[in-house]
Design a protein around this motif. Structure first.
Motif, PDB file in Angstrom:
ATOM      1  N   PHE A  76      -3.008 -17.884   3.208  1.00 30.23           N
ATOM      2  CA  PHE A  76      -3.371 -16.652   2.480  1.00 30.23           C
ATOM      3  C   PHE A  76      -5.011 -16.420   3.318  1.00 30.23           C
ATOM      4  O   PHE A  76      -5.213 -14.949   3.637  1.00 30.23           O
ATOM      5  CB  PHE A  76      -3.735 -16.766   0.879  1.00 30.23           C
ATOM      6  N   PHE A  77      -5.688 -17.031   3.876  1.00 33.00           N
ATOM      7  CA  PHE A  77      -7.242 -17.592   3.419  1.00 33.00           C
ATOM      8  C   PHE A  77      -6.810 -16.650   5.079  1.00 33.00           C
ATOM      9  O   PHE A  77      -7.780 -16.133   6.121  1.00 33.00           O
ATOM     10  CB  PHE A  77      -8.287 -18.868   3.544  1.00 33.00           C
ATOM     11  N   MET A  78      -5.914 -17.511   6.223  1.00 32.05           N
ATOM     12  CA  MET A  78      -5.925 -16.861   6.955  1.00 32.05           C
ATOM     13  C   MET A  78      -5.420 -15.678   7.618  1.00 32.05           C
ATOM     14  O   MET A  78      -5.770 -15.278   8.721  1.00 32.05           O
ATOM     15  CB  MET A  78      -4.422 -17.971   8.163  1.00 32.05           C
ATOM     16  N   ILE A  79      -4.521 -15.432   7.093  1.00 29.26           N
ATOM     17  CA  ILE A  79      -4.058 -13.946   6.855  1.00 29.26           C
ATOM     18  C   ILE A  79      -5.577 -12.631   6.565  1.00 29.26           C
ATOM     19  O   ILE A  79      -5.616 -12.129   7.402  1.00 29.26           O
ATOM     20  CB  ILE A  79      -3.425 -12.967   5.773  1.00 29.26           C
ATOM     21  N   GLN A  80      -6.399 -13.266   5.893  1.00 29.32           N
ATOM     22  CA  GLN A  80      -7.401 -12.616   5.623  1.00 29.32           C
ATOM     23  C   GLN A  80      -8.272 -12.544   6.605  1.00 29.32           C
ATOM     24  O   GLN A  80      -8.878 -11.853   6.947  1.00 29.32           O
ATOM     25  CB  GLN A  80      -8.321 -12.843   4.173  1.00 29.32           C
ATOM     26  N   GLY A  81      -8.313 -13.867   7.347  1.00 29.08           N
ATOM     27  CA  GLY A  81      -9.060 -13.838   8.869  1.00 29.08           C
ATOM     28  C   GLY A  81      -9.133 -13.200   9.492  1.00 29.08           C
ATOM     29  O   GLY A  81      -9.636 -12.420  10.174  1.00 29.08           O
ATOM     30  N   PHE A  82      -7.244 -12.945   9.900  1.00 29.26           N
ATOM     31  CA  PHE A  82      -6.662 -12.008  11.390  1.00 29.26           C
ATOM     32  C   PHE A  82      -6.822 -10.415  10.242  1.00 29.26           C
ATOM     33  O   PHE A  82      -7.108 -10.377  11.574  1.00 29.26           O
ATOM     34  CB  PHE A  82      -5.308 -12.536  10.932  1.00 29.26           C
ATOM     35  N   MET A  83      -7.004 -10.557   9.139  1.00 28.86           N
ATOM     36  CA  MET A  83      -6.773  -8.852   8.991  1.00 28.86           C
ATOM     37  C   MET A  83      -8.816  -8.676   8.907  1.00 28.86           C
ATOM     38  O   MET A  83      -8.657  -7.816   9.764  1.00 28.86           O
ATOM     39  CB  MET A  83      -6.819  -9.025   7.415  1.00 28.86           C
ATOM     40  N   LEU A  84      -9.390  -9.686   9.120  1.00 25.22           N
ATOM     41  CA  LEU A  84     -11.054  -9.024   8.883  1.00 25.22           C
ATOM     42  C   LEU A  84     -11.136  -9.845  10.651  1.00 25.22           C
ATOM     43  O   LEU A  84     -12.369  -9.057  10.739  1.00 25.22           O
ATOM     44  CB  LEU A  84     -11.651 -10.305   8.094  1.00 25.22           C
ATOM     45  N   GLY A  85     -10.587  -9.902  11.620  1.00 25.71           N
ATOM     46  CA  GLY A  85     -11.109 -10.340  12.643  1.00 25.71           C
ATOM     47  C   GLY A  85     -11.773 -11.581  12.689  1.00 25.71           C
ATOM     48  O   GLY A  85     -12.978 -11.833  13.160  1.00 25.71           O
ATOM     49  N   ASN A  86     -11.895 -12.291  11.348  1.00 21.37           N
ATOM     50  CA  ASN A  86     -13.184 -13.277  11.760  1.00 21.37           C
ATOM     51  C   ASN A  86     -11.784 -14.740  12.587  1.00 21.37           C
ATOM     52  O   ASN A  86     -11.519 -15.069  11.533  1.00 21.37           O
ATOM     53  CB  ASN A  86     -12.891 -13.548   9.763  1.00 21.37           C
ATOM     54  N   VAL A  87     -12.450 -14.597  13.168  1.00 25.16           N
ATOM     55  CA  VAL A  87     -12.093 -16.019  13.989  1.00 25.16           C
ATOM     56  C   VAL A  87     -12.005 -17.978  13.416  1.00 25.16           C
ATOM     57  O   VAL A  87     -11.045 -18.168  13.112  1.00 25.16           O
ATOM     58  CB  VAL A  87     -12.585 -16.118  15.541  1.00 25.16           C
ATOM     59  N   PRO A  88     -13.347 -17.669  12.806  1.00 22.09           N
ATOM     60  CA  PRO A  88     -12.964 -19.517  11.998  1.00 22.09           C
ATOM     61  C   PRO A  88     -12.578 -19.360  11.020  1.00 22.09           C
ATOM     62  O   PRO A  88     -12.026 -20.405  10.677  1.00 22.09           O
ATOM     63  CB  PRO A  88     -15.093 -19.306  11.552  1.00 22.09           C
ATOM     64  N   LEU A  89     -11.964 -18.668  10.580  1.00 23.98           N
ATOM     65  CA  LEU A  89     -11.061 -18.471   8.807  1.00 23.98           C
ATOM     66  C   LEU A  89     -10.376 -18.287   9.299  1.00 23.98           C
ATOM     67  O   LEU A  89      -9.076 -19.265   9.040  1.00 23.98           O
ATOM     68  CB  LEU A  89     -11.788 -17.299   7.853  1.00 23.98           C
ATOM     69  N   TRP A  90      -9.966 -17.569  10.271  1.00 22.57           N
ATOM     70  CA  TRP A  90      -8.150 -17.770  11.068  1.00 22.57           C
ATOM     71  C   TRP A  90      -7.512 -19.012  11.183  1.00 22.57           C
ATOM     72  O   TRP A  90      -6.886 -19.488  11.070  1.00 22.57           O
ATOM     73  CB  TRP A  90      -8.278 -16.491  11.891  1.00 22.57           C
ATOM     74  N   ILE A  91      -9.066 -19.539  12.236  1.00 25.03           N
ATOM     75  CA  ILE A  91      -8.254 -20.713  13.216  1.00 25.03           C
ATOM     76  C   ILE A  91      -8.102 -22.058  12.362  1.00 25.03           C
ATOM     77  O   ILE A  91      -7.642 -23.262  12.088  1.00 25.03           O
ATOM     78  CB  ILE A  91      -9.110 -21.080  14.369  1.00 25.03           C
ATOM     79  N   THR A  92      -9.309 -21.842  11.121  1.00 28.47           N
ATOM     80  CA  THR A  92      -9.072 -23.093  10.330  1.00 28.47           C
ATOM     81  C   THR A  92      -7.866 -23.351   9.641  1.00 28.47           C
ATOM     82  O   THR A  92      -7.500 -24.217   9.338  1.00 28.47           O
ATOM     83  CB  THR A  92     -10.612 -23.003  10.186  1.00 28.47           C
ATOM     84  N   ASN A  93      -7.748 -22.147   8.674  1.00 24.09           N
ATOM     85  CA  ASN A  93      -7.143 -22.576   8.046  1.00 24.09           C
ATOM     86  C   ASN A  93      -5.197 -22.230   8.655  1.00 24.09           C
ATOM     87  O   ASN A  93      -4.294 -22.636   7.903  1.00 24.09           O
ATOM     88  CB  ASN A  93      -6.678 -20.977   7.651  1.00 24.09           C
ATOM     89  N   LEU A  94      -5.105 -21.863  10.062  1.00 22.35           N
ATOM     90  CA  LEU A  94      -4.315 -22.132  10.772  1.00 22.35           C
ATOM     91  C   LEU A  94      -4.019 -23.772  11.081  1.00 22.35           C
ATOM     92  O   LEU A  94      -3.155 -24.164  10.865  1.00 22.35           O
ATOM     93  CB  LEU A  94      -4.084 -21.457  12.310  1.00 22.35           C
TER      94      LEU A  94
END
Length: 117
Positions: A76-94
Motif C-alpha cells: 500500500f505504501f508502494m502504491i501511495q509513493g507511486f501515485m504521489l511521485g515520491n521516489v524514496p517511498l516507492w523504492i523503499t517499499n518495493l
C-alpha cells in the motif's frame, strides 16, 4: 511620489514571496532528506532478516501474521509513493515488500512441511 511608493510596495511584496518560496524549497528539500534517511533505515532494517532467512531457512521465531501485514503495508505504501511521485517511498517499499514476501513465502513453506512430518 505616489508612483514610487507603489513600486517600493511591489518590490517588498516580491521579496516577501521570494523568501516564502525559498523557505518552501528548503522545506521540501528537508522532507526529501528525511524520506531518503527513512528509506535507508528501512532497507537496512529488512535486509539482514531477509538474507538470514534465505540462507538458513530458519523461520521458527517469525510470526506469520506479522510478515503478511508488513508485506501488505509495504504494498500500500508502494502504491501511495507511486501515485504521489515520491521516489524514496516507492523504492523503499518495493524493496521491503519484496523482502517481506520472500520471508513470508519461506515461512509458509517451512510451516507446511513441518506439519507433514
Amino acid at each position: 511620489l505616489k508612483k514610487l511608493n507603489n513600486i517600493q510596495n511591489y518590490n517588498f511584496v516580491k521579496l516577501f514571496y521570494l523568501r516564502i518560496f525559498i523557505n518552501y524549497k528548503r522545506f521540501i528539500m528537508l522532507i526529501d532528506i528525511i524520506g531518503y534517511a527513512a528509506a535507508i533505515c528501512m532497507v537496512f532494517g529488512y535486509f539482514p532478516q531477509a538474507i538470514y532467512t534465505i540462507r538458513t531457512r530458519d523461520t521458527d521465531g517469525i510470526a506469520l501474521p506479522t510478515f503478511l501485514l508488513m508485506f501488505l503495508g509495504s504494498v500500500f505504501f508502494m502504491i501511495q509513493g507511486f501515485m504521489l511521485g515520491n521516489v524514496p517511498l516507492w523504492i523503499t517499499n518495493l524493496i521491503t515488500g519484496t523482502s517481506s514476501a520472500i520471508i513470508f513465502g519461506i515461512k509458509m513453506y517451512n510451516d507446511y512441511f513441518k506439519k507433514k512430518d
